[in-house]
Scaffold this motif. Sequence first.
Motif, PDB file in Angstrom:
ATOM      1  N   TRP A   1      22.349 -31.233 -27.838  1.00 23.01           N
ATOM      2  CA  TRP A   1      21.889 -29.946 -27.314  1.00 23.01           C
ATOM      3  C   TRP A   1      22.065 -29.864 -25.800  1.00 23.01           C
ATOM      4  O   TRP A   1      22.560 -28.881 -25.265  1.00 23.01           O
ATOM      5  CB  TRP A   1      20.422 -29.741 -27.691  1.00 23.01           C
ATOM      6  N   ARG A   2      21.689 -30.917 -25.098  1.00 21.71           N
ATOM      7  CA  ARG A   2      21.722 -30.902 -23.636  1.00 21.71           C
ATOM      8  C   ARG A   2      23.140 -31.076 -23.076  1.00 21.71           C
ATOM      9  O   ARG A   2      23.358 -30.927 -21.872  1.00 21.71           O
ATOM     10  CB  ARG A   2      20.804 -31.989 -23.075  1.00 21.71           C
ATOM     11  N   SER A   3      24.106 -31.362 -23.934  1.00 21.69           N
ATOM     12  CA  SER A   3      25.494 -31.461 -23.477  1.00 21.69           C
ATOM     13  C   SER A   3      26.112 -30.096 -23.242  1.00 21.69           C
ATOM     14  O   SER A   3      27.231 -29.997 -22.723  1.00 21.69           O
ATOM     15  CB  SER A   3      26.332 -32.249 -24.496  1.00 21.69           C
ATOM     16  N   HIS A   4      25.407 -29.029 -23.607  1.00 27.08           N
ATOM     17  CA  HIS A   4      25.919 -27.671 -23.442  1.00 27.08           C
ATOM     18  C   HIS A   4      25.143 -26.934 -22.355  1.00 27.08           C
ATOM     19  O   HIS A   4      23.935 -27.143 -22.185  1.00 27.08           O
ATOM     20  CB  HIS A   4      25.823 -26.908 -24.762  1.00 27.08           C
ATOM     21  N   PRO A   5      25.814 -26.047 -21.617  1.00 22.82           N
ATOM     22  CA  PRO A   5      25.134 -25.304 -20.550  1.00 22.82           C
ATOM     23  C   PRO A   5      24.110 -24.323 -21.106  1.00 22.82           C
ATOM     24  O   PRO A   5      24.137 -23.979 -22.291  1.00 22.82           O
ATOM     25  CB  PRO A   5      26.268 -24.571 -19.843  1.00 22.82           C
ATOM     26  N   ARG A   6      23.233 -23.873 -20.224  1.00 23.41           N
ATOM     27  CA  ARG A   6      22.173 -22.942 -20.621  1.00 23.41           C
ATOM     28  C   ARG A   6      22.741 -21.701 -21.309  1.00 23.41           C
ATOM     29  O   ARG A   6      22.174 -21.234 -22.303  1.00 23.41           O
ATOM     30  CB  ARG A   6      21.357 -22.556 -19.393  1.00 23.41           C
ATOM     31  N   SER A   7      23.857 -21.166 -20.824  1.00 24.21           N
ATOM     32  CA  SER A   7      24.419 -19.945 -21.403  1.00 24.21           C
ATOM     33  C   SER A   7      24.803 -20.153 -22.864  1.00 24.21           C
ATOM     34  O   SER A   7      24.564 -19.295 -23.722  1.00 24.21           O
ATOM     35  CB  SER A   7      25.628 -19.473 -20.599  1.00 24.21           C
ATOM     36  N   THR A   8      25.405 -21.301 -23.177  1.00 27.85           N
ATOM     37  CA  THR A   8      25.765 -21.600 -24.573  1.00 27.85           C
ATOM     38  C   THR A   8      24.513 -21.737 -25.430  1.00 27.85           C
ATOM     39  O   THR A   8      24.463 -21.240 -26.567  1.00 27.85           O
ATOM     40  CB  THR A   8      26.587 -22.900 -24.643  1.00 27.85           C
ATOM     41  N   GLN A   9      23.504 -22.420 -24.899  1.00 28.98           N
ATOM     42  CA  GLN A   9      22.251 -22.574 -25.632  1.00 28.98           C
ATOM     43  C   GLN A   9      21.625 -21.210 -25.927  1.00 28.98           C
ATOM     44  O   GLN A   9      21.143 -20.959 -27.037  1.00 28.98           O
ATOM     45  CB  GLN A   9      21.277 -23.433 -24.827  1.00 28.98           C
ATOM     46  N   GLU A  10      21.622 -20.328 -24.932  1.00 27.51           N
ATOM     47  CA  GLU A  10      20.994 -19.012 -25.104  1.00 27.51           C
ATOM     48  C   GLU A  10      21.722 -18.177 -26.149  1.00 27.51           C
ATOM     49  O   GLU A  10      21.083 -17.504 -26.972  1.00 27.51           O
ATOM     50  CB  GLU A  10      20.964 -18.283 -23.755  1.00 27.51           C
ATOM     51  N   ILE A  11      23.041 -18.210 -26.143  1.00 31.84           N
ATOM     52  CA  ILE A  11      23.802 -17.451 -27.139  1.00 31.84           C
ATOM     53  C   ILE A  11      23.569 -18.033 -28.532  1.00 31.84           C
ATOM     54  O   ILE A  11      23.489 -17.308 -29.525  1.00 31.84           O
ATOM     55  CB  ILE A  11      25.296 -17.442 -26.772  1.00 31.84           C
ATOM     56  N   MET A  12      23.448 -19.343 -28.620  1.00 30.02           N
ATOM     57  CA  MET A  12      23.176 -19.975 -29.914  1.00 30.02           C
ATOM     58  C   MET A  12      21.805 -19.568 -30.444  1.00 30.02           C
ATOM     59  O   MET A  12      21.645 -19.277 -31.637  1.00 30.02           O
ATOM     60  CB  MET A  12      23.262 -21.498 -29.772  1.00 30.02           C
TER      61      MET A  12
ATOM     62  N   PRO B   1      14.829 -11.414 -25.970  1.00 31.84           N
ATOM     63  CA  PRO B   1      16.004 -11.369 -26.838  1.00 31.84           C
ATOM     64  C   PRO B   1      17.218 -10.867 -26.072  1.00 31.84           C
ATOM     65  O   PRO B   1      17.105 -10.033 -25.172  1.00 31.84           O
ATOM     66  CB  PRO B   1      15.593 -10.384 -27.933  1.00 31.84           C
ATOM     67  N   LEU B   2      18.377 -11.391 -26.416  1.00 29.09           N
ATOM     68  CA  LEU B   2      19.620 -10.989 -25.773  1.00 29.09           C
ATOM     69  C   LEU B   2      20.193  -9.761 -26.472  1.00 29.09           C
ATOM     70  O   LEU B   2      20.063  -9.607 -27.693  1.00 29.09           O
ATOM     71  CB  LEU B   2      20.640 -12.128 -25.823  1.00 29.09           C
ATOM     72  N   VAL B   3      20.838  -8.912 -25.686  1.00 28.04           N
ATOM     73  CA  VAL B   3      21.471  -7.710 -26.253  1.00 28.04           C
ATOM     74  C   VAL B   3      22.985  -7.781 -26.138  1.00 28.04           C
ATOM     75  O   VAL B   3      23.692  -6.987 -26.754  1.00 28.04           O
ATOM     76  CB  VAL B   3      20.947  -6.431 -25.567  1.00 28.04           C
ATOM     77  N   ALA B   4      23.496  -8.706 -25.333  1.00 33.96           N
ATOM     78  CA  ALA B   4      24.937  -8.832 -25.180  1.00 33.96           C
ATOM     79  C   ALA B   4      25.275 -10.219 -24.674  1.00 33.96           C
ATOM     80  O   ALA B   4      24.442 -10.919 -24.092  1.00 33.96           O
ATOM     81  CB  ALA B   4      25.471  -7.771 -24.213  1.00 33.96           C
ATOM     82  N   ALA B   5      26.523 -10.609 -24.906  1.00 29.66           N
ATOM     83  CA  ALA B   5      27.049 -11.861 -24.380  1.00 29.66           C
ATOM     84  C   ALA B   5      28.477 -11.594 -23.967  1.00 29.66           C
ATOM     85  O   ALA B   5      29.339 -11.347 -24.812  1.00 29.66           O
ATOM     86  CB  ALA B   5      26.983 -12.955 -25.431  1.00 29.66           C
ATOM     87  N   ALA B   6      28.718 -11.594 -22.675  1.00 32.59           N
ATOM     88  CA  ALA B   6      30.038 -11.261 -22.151  1.00 32.59           C
ATOM     89  C   ALA B   6      30.526 -12.378 -21.242  1.00 32.59           C
ATOM     90  O   ALA B   6      29.798 -12.838 -20.364  1.00 32.59           O
ATOM     91  CB  ALA B   6      29.985  -9.941 -21.371  1.00 32.59           C
ATOM     92  N   GLY B   7      31.774 -12.789 -21.451  1.00 31.08           N
ATOM     93  CA  GLY B   7      32.348 -13.827 -20.607  1.00 31.08           C
ATOM     94  C   GLY B   7      31.560 -15.112 -20.619  1.00 31.08           C
ATOM     95  O   GLY B   7      31.490 -15.821 -19.611  1.00 31.08           O
ATOM     96  N   GLY B   8      30.947 -15.434 -21.745  1.00 33.32           N
ATOM     97  CA  GLY B   8      30.155 -16.646 -21.848  1.00 33.32           C
ATOM     98  C   GLY B   8      28.783 -16.538 -21.226  1.00 33.32           C
ATOM     99  O   GLY B   8      28.029 -17.510 -21.217  1.00 33.32           O
ATOM    100  N   GLN B   9      28.437 -15.361 -20.702  1.00 34.98           N
ATOM    101  CA  GLN B   9      27.137 -15.146 -20.094  1.00 34.98           C
ATOM    102  C   GLN B   9      26.270 -14.291 -21.009  1.00 34.98           C
ATOM    103  O   GLN B   9      26.760 -13.383 -21.680  1.00 34.98           O
ATOM    104  CB  GLN B   9      27.284 -14.477 -18.722  1.00 34.98           C
ATOM    105  N   SER B  10      24.972 -14.573 -21.013  1.00 32.76           N
ATOM    106  CA  SER B  10      24.044 -13.844 -21.878  1.00 32.76           C
ATOM    107  C   SER B  10      23.298 -12.786 -21.079  1.00 32.76           C
ATOM    108  O   SER B  10      22.956 -12.986 -19.914  1.00 32.76           O
ATOM    109  CB  SER B  10      23.060 -14.818 -22.520  1.00 32.76           C
ATOM    110  N   ILE B  11      23.037 -11.650 -21.722  1.00 31.93           N
ATOM    111  CA  ILE B  11      22.372 -10.530 -21.070  1.00 31.93           C
ATOM    112  C   ILE B  11      21.117 -10.183 -21.865  1.00 31.93           C
ATOM    113  O   ILE B  11      21.199  -9.757 -23.013  1.00 31.93           O
ATOM    114  CB  ILE B  11      23.295  -9.302 -21.003  1.00 31.93           C
ATOM    115  N   PRO B  12      19.914 -10.383 -21.269  1.00 33.47           N
ATOM    116  CA  PRO B  12      18.674 -10.105 -22.005  1.00 33.47           C
ATOM    117  C   PRO B  12      18.371  -8.615 -22.080  1.00 33.47           C
ATOM    118  O   PRO B  12      18.950  -7.800 -21.355  1.00 33.47           O
ATOM    119  CB  PRO B  12      17.614 -10.841 -21.194  1.00 33.47           C
ATOM    120  N   ARG B  13      17.469  -8.278 -22.963  1.00 37.79           N
ATOM    121  CA  ARG B  13      17.039  -6.889 -23.146  1.00 37.79           C
ATOM    122  C   ARG B  13      16.511  -6.328 -21.827  1.00 37.79           C
ATOM    123  O   ARG B  13      15.733  -6.985 -21.127  1.00 37.79           O
ATOM    124  CB  ARG B  13      15.951  -6.850 -24.217  1.00 37.79           C
TER     125      ARG B  13
END
Length: 410
Positions: free
Chosen positions: A235-246, A256-268
Amino acid sequence: MPDRIQEGIHFRRGETPQPHFSIAFLDVVGTADRSKVRSCLEFVWMRIQELKSGLVADLPGQQVDPQSLTAAIGYGAKLFELEGLGLKERKPLALKPFLLPLAAGGGPISNGAGIHYETSVTTNPGSSAISILFTANSALAVRRALVETWKALADHLQATEEDEAIIAMVASYTGFGREDRRSWIDFFDGTSNMRSDERLKAIQIEKKGEVSAASWVEEGTYLCFMRLAVDLNAWRSHPRSTQEIMVGRDKLSGCPLVAAAGGQSIPRAGCPFATGGNVEDGQNEAFREAPRPPGNQALKFSHIHRANLGRGATPVRLVFRQGYEFYDGTDAQGNPDLGLNFVSFQESPERVIGMLKLDDWLGGVNFGGDPNNQPAGLDALIRARAACFHVLPPRPVNSDELPGVEIFTP
């Protein structure tokens, strides 16, 4: 009208699960008939009731603090398949066990499920005949309950002068709740649990109003228990953005996230509205859920949407659960040995089986994400050490009577 669900299942409005948990798995190990099994279980249950009052058999005249100890007993499919007991005809049709591990270790816990046993696991303690669940306000209380259960089994054998044991404790596990409401992967856990007004209908076995082989379980519930180890290194081998999208949530706030663009997560948007707050704050409760993302494949496959699918979808698969973490020190490689006791209750095991194997739910994945594009190591983030479905019959009218005692009566 009050429900008849056994104690220790904290589903009612305003109830909070007690912070400590343990579970004992018992098996019928001798060739005893049902009357001897009943006698042994009633003796153990009597001792447990005494312990709940602060009485310990080996400490006559002394009082211990029971720390609000609760106990609930369940029965697995194995009990009804034992030769010589004559109970098979009373097994509920819905009561089915998880798959057994492969002889060499590992293997899926259910056909189509992405959760597998650890490769070192060759037997499943959850396949035992009987389980007893304990909750309490202290770690000592739930552990003492396990020891006193073991003592009661030994004392019954001595008192009856049987040649061989009738029932033995074959495994036990303990766990604890976290005050911060997070799990070992550092995200908030249980945020999408069922609302209190949804729970009884979801967990209580329907009363059909007709006499049948399974009438004895009506108004009771089914337990699903899984002891799940977590691979924190993966789990810790992945960056925060990957963890959040997972997961489908912001790691810090739980939004809760409403979008994930360019590997970045976007919360509500606007979550959390309380400065420095998170979704576990009461004033942010309205921000806990998000609608199922339309067309956004990365988020559509996230854990919260696979395990929940959104409130407007098919809530029949939702389950009520009480999670208890565990930490068992370090393993031979020096890594923390930790994970989750998944403890849930439902009116039919099919709620969980469907969640584990259906494609839109958790079918084909271990925790979340696209089954065809799993981040490295996260296809085995959680691994099972034990798994079971047991039926917990309703609470008897006489509160001290053994729940389900009628199955041992001709």
